[in-house]
Design an enzyme around this catalytic site. Structure first.
Site, PDB file in Angstrom:
ATOM      1  N   SER A 233      10.075 -27.765 -23.322  1.00 24.62           N
ATOM      2  CA  SER A 233      10.250 -26.509 -22.617  1.00 24.62           C
ATOM      3  C   SER A 233       9.070 -25.404 -23.089  1.00 24.62           C
ATOM      4  O   SER A 233       8.007 -25.704 -22.608  1.00 24.62           O
ATOM      5  CB  SER A 233      11.680 -26.139 -22.874  1.00 24.62           C
ATOM      6  OG  SER A 233      11.833 -25.157 -22.275  1.00 24.62           O
TER       7      SER A 233
ATOM      8  N   ASP B  23      11.713 -24.603 -15.727  1.00 26.81           N
ATOM      9  CA  ASP B  23      13.423 -24.228 -15.453  1.00 26.81           C
ATOM     10  C   ASP B  23      13.624 -22.859 -15.789  1.00 26.81           C
ATOM     11  O   ASP B  23      14.956 -22.371 -15.700  1.00 26.81           O
ATOM     12  CB  ASP B  23      14.324 -25.272 -16.177  1.00 26.81           C
ATOM     13  CG  ASP B  23      14.180 -25.123 -17.447  1.00 26.81           C
ATOM     14  OD1 ASP B  23      13.387 -24.662 -18.132  1.00 26.81           O
ATOM     15  OD2 ASP B  23      14.966 -25.848 -18.270  1.00 26.81           O
TER      16      ASP B  23
ATOM     17  N   GLU C  68      20.710 -16.952 -17.744  1.00 31.40           N
ATOM     18  CA  GLU C  68      20.632 -16.068 -19.025  1.00 31.40           C
ATOM     19  C   GLU C  68      19.488 -15.154 -18.645  1.00 31.40           C
ATOM     20  O   GLU C  68      18.487 -15.291 -17.959  1.00 31.40           O
ATOM     21  CB  GLU C  68      20.095 -17.338 -20.074  1.00 31.40           C
ATOM     22  CG  GLU C  68      20.983 -18.343 -20.160  1.00 31.40           C
ATOM     23  CD  GLU C  68      20.777 -19.187 -21.284  1.00 31.40           C
ATOM     24  OE1 GLU C  68      21.422 -19.294 -22.469  1.00 31.40           O
ATOM     25  OE2 GLU C  68      19.977 -19.997 -21.195  1.00 31.40           O
TER      26      GLU C  68
ATOM     27  N   ARG D 128      23.172 -14.532 -34.275  1.00 33.45           N
ATOM     28  CA  ARG D 128      23.878 -15.841 -34.021  1.00 33.45           C
ATOM     29  C   ARG D 128      22.813 -17.000 -34.599  1.00 33.45           C
ATOM     30  O   ARG D 128      21.497 -16.757 -34.584  1.00 33.45           O
ATOM     31  CB  ARG D 128      24.042 -16.265 -32.693  1.00 33.45           C
ATOM     32  CG  ARG D 128      22.923 -15.810 -31.684  1.00 33.45           C
ATOM     33  CD  ARG D 128      23.362 -16.313 -30.162  1.00 33.45           C
ATOM     34  NE  ARG D 128      23.059 -17.737 -30.119  1.00 33.45           N
ATOM     35  CZ  ARG D 128      21.900 -18.600 -29.917  1.00 33.45           C
ATOM     36  NH1 ARG D 128      20.964 -17.512 -29.643  1.00 33.45           N
ATOM     37  NH2 ARG D 128      21.926 -19.616 -29.787  1.00 33.45           N
TER      38      ARG D 128
ATOM     39  N   SER E 161      20.237 -19.956 -34.268  1.00 31.82           N
ATOM     40  CA  SER E 161      19.502 -20.560 -33.071  1.00 31.82           C
ATOM     41  C   SER E 161      19.955 -22.058 -33.147  1.00 31.82           C
ATOM     42  O   SER E 161      20.191 -22.636 -34.055  1.00 31.82           O
ATOM     43  CB  SER E 161      18.113 -20.180 -33.573  1.00 31.82           C
ATOM     44  OG  SER E 161      17.296 -21.235 -32.721  1.00 31.82           O
TER      45      SER E 161
ATOM     46  N   THR F 215      17.785 -24.045 -31.572  1.00 30.71           N
ATOM     47  CA  THR F 215      16.596 -24.739 -31.209  1.00 30.71           C
ATOM     48  C   THR F 215      15.412 -24.358 -32.292  1.00 30.71           C
ATOM     49  O   THR F 215      14.473 -25.030 -32.302  1.00 30.71           O
ATOM     50  CB  THR F 215      15.919 -24.028 -29.932  1.00 30.71           C
ATOM     51  OG1 THR F 215      15.439 -22.876 -30.259  1.00 30.71           O
ATOM     52  CG2 THR F 215      16.523 -24.382 -28.723  1.00 30.71           C
TER      53      THR F 215
ATOM     54  N   ARG G 261      18.946 -15.537 -35.194  1.00 32.35           N
ATOM     55  CA  ARG G 261      18.449 -14.588 -34.086  1.00 32.35           C
ATOM     56  C   ARG G 261      19.468 -13.226 -34.378  1.00 32.35           C
ATOM     57  O   ARG G 261      20.510 -13.107 -34.439  1.00 32.35           O
ATOM     58  CB  ARG G 261      18.651 -14.940 -32.757  1.00 32.35           C
ATOM     59  CG  ARG G 261      17.615 -16.314 -32.581  1.00 32.35           C
ATOM     60  CD  ARG G 261      17.629 -16.224 -31.156  1.00 32.35           C
ATOM     61  NE  ARG G 261      16.779 -17.758 -30.757  1.00 32.35           N
ATOM     62  CZ  ARG G 261      15.648 -18.012 -30.960  1.00 32.35           C
ATOM     63  NH1 ARG G 261      14.605 -16.967 -31.476  1.00 32.35           N
ATOM     64  NH2 ARG G 261      15.134 -19.277 -30.945  1.00 32.35           N
TER      65      ARG G 261
HETATM   66  C1  16G Z   1      17.462 -23.640 -24.979  1.00 33.70           C
HETATM   67  C2  16G Z   1      18.430 -23.673 -23.764  1.00 33.70           C
HETATM   68  C3  16G Z   1      18.470 -22.255 -23.324  1.00 33.70           C
HETATM   69  C4  16G Z   1      18.993 -21.460 -24.434  1.00 33.70           C
HETATM   70  C5  16G Z   1      17.848 -21.474 -25.532  1.00 33.70           C
HETATM   71  C6  16G Z   1      18.657 -20.831 -26.791  1.00 33.70           C
HETATM   72  C7  16G Z   1      18.542 -25.456 -21.928  1.00 33.70           C
HETATM   73  C8  16G Z   1      17.957 -26.105 -20.887  1.00 33.70           C
HETATM   74  N1  16G Z   1      17.903 -24.513 -22.622  1.00 33.70           N
HETATM   75  O1  16G Z   1      16.056 -23.375 -24.509  1.00 33.70           O
HETATM   76  O2  16G Z   1      19.475 -22.049 -22.179  1.00 33.70           O
HETATM   77  O3  16G Z   1      18.902 -19.964 -24.047  1.00 33.70           O
HETATM   78  O4  16G Z   1      17.850 -22.962 -25.818  1.00 33.70           O
HETATM   79  O5  16G Z   1      17.894 -21.024 -27.860  1.00 33.70           O
HETATM   80  O6  16G Z   1      19.854 -25.584 -22.244  1.00 33.70           O
HETATM   81  P1  16G Z   1      18.246 -20.545 -29.129  1.00 33.70           P
HETATM   82  O7  16G Z   1      19.581 -21.290 -29.369  1.00 33.70           O
HETATM   83  O8  16G Z   1      17.250 -20.929 -30.324  1.00 33.70           O
HETATM   84  O9  16G Z   1      18.499 -19.174 -29.256  1.00 33.70           O
HETATM   85 MG    MG Z   2      12.535 -24.922 -19.969  1.00 32.56          MG
END
Ligand code: 16G
Ligand code: MG
Length: 674
Positions: free
Chosen positions: A89, A388, A480, A639, A641, A643, A648
């Site tokens: 992504s 997306d 979002e 919160r 993260s 990812t 954050r």
């Molecule tokens: C991912 C999620 C997105 C979310 C982001 C938060 C999908 C397709 N993508 O990109 O929805 O806003 O993670 O990231 O679900 P974070 O947990 O690192 O803040």
């Molecule tokens: Mg994406």
């Protein structure tokens, strides 16, 4: 539902053995080649994601998992087909990831996640056996008997433009192949956007469903006769194949969009009659001079490729309509949509200084050498690396940056749909609301409240907001702030709109027959307000990717709405309400998982004392001079993260300086408590 059989019974022992043997041959990597030091692959907010070099074993195992879902999961629960998107992504180019799509075209249901994690992290025979047993427990608990007659399931593969994509897709295919070609077929759709891959899987399921509805009777007659069954299977294969091609995807959306803006085109060519409709339906709007082209920042990614294909299809449609109609001049010179595409895959590494994440988080235009100045004074949009996410932006004469983020996309779409529901006489029958996350601006929620639009707040992540929109409303608009989102129409709502449309057409044709000849021609061009609104709703549904939020489909929808709103200028949309200043930062801590949140992540319960500290910080910034409004305006939350390995911090306040100051204090608190 009753559990009638087990995974072990469904998955042949031989297949299970083969999978385990192959997994042991190429285990997931460790840090420093030390088995004690294994890396844990977690199923994050949207699947597995990390540096591409670590992902080969995970890709293989995800391929197998997707194969199992397609082959053995109940169709109603999302079996029959599945998909793997190889993408990271908005992450940097050296990362990659695996997203699994279920048979309905949605992200894989949450109940699979822990089993996926076990399978992808198992390093010994014993652990692999246990992981597969976990599948038996959790994944296939609902499964009844697999129908013998069922044709081979299909796993669709797709990837973004990252260099490592091809290799990881191959690994994932190897995983699916363990199940055998008679059980699972492989369909590689190459370089596609994530929402396109979701759509293919969705369209597969719909095509099978429609085929059997049509053929049920015939099939029953011929049951048991081998050669007839083969012919049916071949016809089904042809139908499914056509429905899951790129062309089918682009056609659906392009035709939806053209139907959406159609009446405006009529308006132009029908003079006074057009004026009549304009007055009745939309109210007068002066100076509708046409929308300037939309400059699209494609994040150096796959969105560029996909938008090019869409534009090529519009060209084909335009050419064919100009040869087929006598109004050649109006149709050939008219551009239904004008997009200027920027930042394609050859312009640099994906997402580097561009794309929706860069634009939304930094609140500034893309900063790539090829595009640095080209966004100034234009109407612009930005998508992310797998297309997306979508945000709109513009830079004013003096350099002032204006952002229309996910919140403003929600507002525009929701207000438009509410208006159409009223005009269609359906407002009392269909509920509409907006789902959003804690990151939505306070000014947005206030604006919704003031205008009587219901909202619900959900946890971060598409899967959570999607669910909230689906569960709470007949039409659930959700975005979002980062630009992930769409509008969901429940099946009953789609049926109701279609039924009303048929009823309205029937009523009109009866009336028509009763009318005198001389009244007829006028009557035939003046469609009733209700009919027009119903047609608009139908076109909107067609413009939207029904599987998942899709930046391409959202661009078409937004462009369509702005045109229908009399070419609403960007500034006017942006000025619907004014965002409060916000600040988002990241804090690196030893263990981010010590933070536990509640209230849709707007508050935290652990570590103890942190929430109280945040509350105190917020209080200390509301001075005695503040009126009550201002006092309530400031807020902050933290919160972990999903990812990245960070915490954050989000702050919102009445002015930018206060935002900065609060953010600094909250960051310190996070460091102290975690
Ligand atoms: C991912 C999620 C997105 C979310 C982001 C938060 C999908 C397709 N993508 O990109 O929805 O806003 O993670 O990231 O679900 P974070 O947990 O690192 O803040
Ligand atoms: Mg994406």
């Amino acid at each position: 539902m009753e559990k009638t059989t087990t995974f072990a019974a469904l998955l042949p022992l031989e297949t299970r053995r083969k999978f385990i043997r192959l997994c042991l041959l190429s285990p997931p990597p460790t840090k420093d080649d030390d088995d004690e030091n294994s890396i844990f692959f977690s199923y994050g907010t949207a699947g597995f994601r990390c540096n591409h070099a670590l992902l080969d074993a995970v890709a293989f195992r995800c391929g197998f998992i997707a194969g199992c879902v397609a082959a053995y999961e109940d169709e109603e629960e999302g079996g029959g087909a599945s998909g793997i998107c190889v993408t990271a992504s908005h992450n940097e180019a050296s990362d990659n990831g695996l997203k699994i799509v279920d048979g309905r075209g949605h992200v894989l249901s949450e109940r699979y996640e822990s089993a996926c994690e076990l399978v992808c992290n198992a390093r010994t025979e014993e652990a692999l056996e246990k992981a597969l047993d976990a599948f038996e427990e959790k994944v296939f608990a609902f499964k009844k008997e697999r129908e013998k007659s069922r044709e081979a399931a299909v796993v669709y593969f797709g990837r973004d433009t990252r260099e490592s994509g091809e290799r990881l897709v191959e690994r994932a295919k190897e995983g699916a192949r363990v199940l055998g070609e008679d059980v699972v077929k492989i369909c590689d759709r190459g370089v596609v956007t994530t929402p396109m891959l979701h759509y293919f899987v969705y369209a597969h399921g719909k095509a099978v469903e429609a085929f059997y509805e049509e053929e049920e009777e015939e099939k029953q007659k011929k049951e048991g006769r081998e050669e007839e069954m083969d012919a049916i299977a071949e016809r089904l294969r042809v139908k499914v194949d056509a429905a899951t091609q790129e062309l089918a995807y682009f056609k659906r959306m392009a035709i939806g969009y053209l139907s959406l803006i159609e009446e405006d085109e009529e308006k132009k060519s029908h003079g006074t009659d057009g004026d009549f409709r304009k007055n009745v339906v939309e109210g007068l709007r002066a100076n509708a001079t046409g929308l300037p082209p939309l400059h699209v920042d494609c994040a150096n990614g796959v969105g560029f490729v996909a938008f090019e294909k869409l534009m090529a299809l519009f060209d084909v449609i335009r050419e064919s309509s100009s040869t087929n109609t006598s109004h050649a001049t109006t149709t050939t010179t008219r551009k239904e949509i004008a997009l200027v595409l920027k930042n394609g895959p050859s312009d640099g590494p994906v997402n580097l200084n561009c794309g929706s994440d860069f634009v939304q988080k930094n609140q500034r235009a893309p900063d790539t050498s090829s595009s640095r100045l080209s966004f100034v004074n234009q109407r612009c949009a930005s998508v992310d690396g797998d297309c997306d996410r979508l945000v709109y932006f513009s830079i004013e004469e003096g350099g002032n940056f204006l952002l229309c983020d996910g919140d403003k996309l929600s507002i525009l779409i929701a207000f438009f749909l509410i208006e159409q529901l009223f005009l269609a006489g359906l407002a009392h029958k269909i509920s509409l609301g907006i789902a959003h996350t804690a990151y939505s601006n306070g000014a947005f929620t206030k604006f919704c409240e003031k205008n009587g639009v219901e909202t619900v707040c959900a946890k971060t992540g598409v899967k959570n907001v999607h669910k909230a929109a689906e569960e709470n409303f007949d039409i659930g608009v959700y975005f979002e702030s980062n630009g992930h989102g769409t509008a969901l129409f429940s099946e009953e709502t789609v049926e109701l709109i279609e039924k009303e449309l048929v009823d309205e057409l029937t009523r009109m044709s009866v009336e028509q027959q009763l009318k005198k000849e001389e009244e007829k021609s006028l009557q035939s061009v003046i469609l009733t307000t209700k009919l027009k609104a119903l047609l608009t709703l139908k076109a909107t549904i067609q413009t939207i990717n029904p599987a998942v939020g899709d930046a391409i489909s959202s661009v078409l929808l937004i462009e369509g709405i702005l045109r229908k709103k009399g070419n609403m200028p960007f500034q006017e949309w942006h000025a619907m309400y004014r965002d409060l200043p916000t600040k988002q930062t990241k804090v690196k801590v030893r263990d981010r998982t010590v933070i536990e949140c509640f209230d849709s992540e707007r508050k935290c319960s652990k570590p103890e004392g942190l929430q109280q500290r945040i509350d105190e910080i917020i209080d200390s910034f509301s001075s005695a001079n503040d009126d009550n409004n201002n006092k309530n305006m400031n807020r902050a939350f933290v919160r972990p993260s999903g990812t990245e390995d960070i915490v954050r911090v989000y702050v919102e306040a009445s002015d930018a300086a206060t935002c900065e100051a609060i953010a600094k204090k909250v960051e310190d608190a996070v460091v102290e408590f975690c």
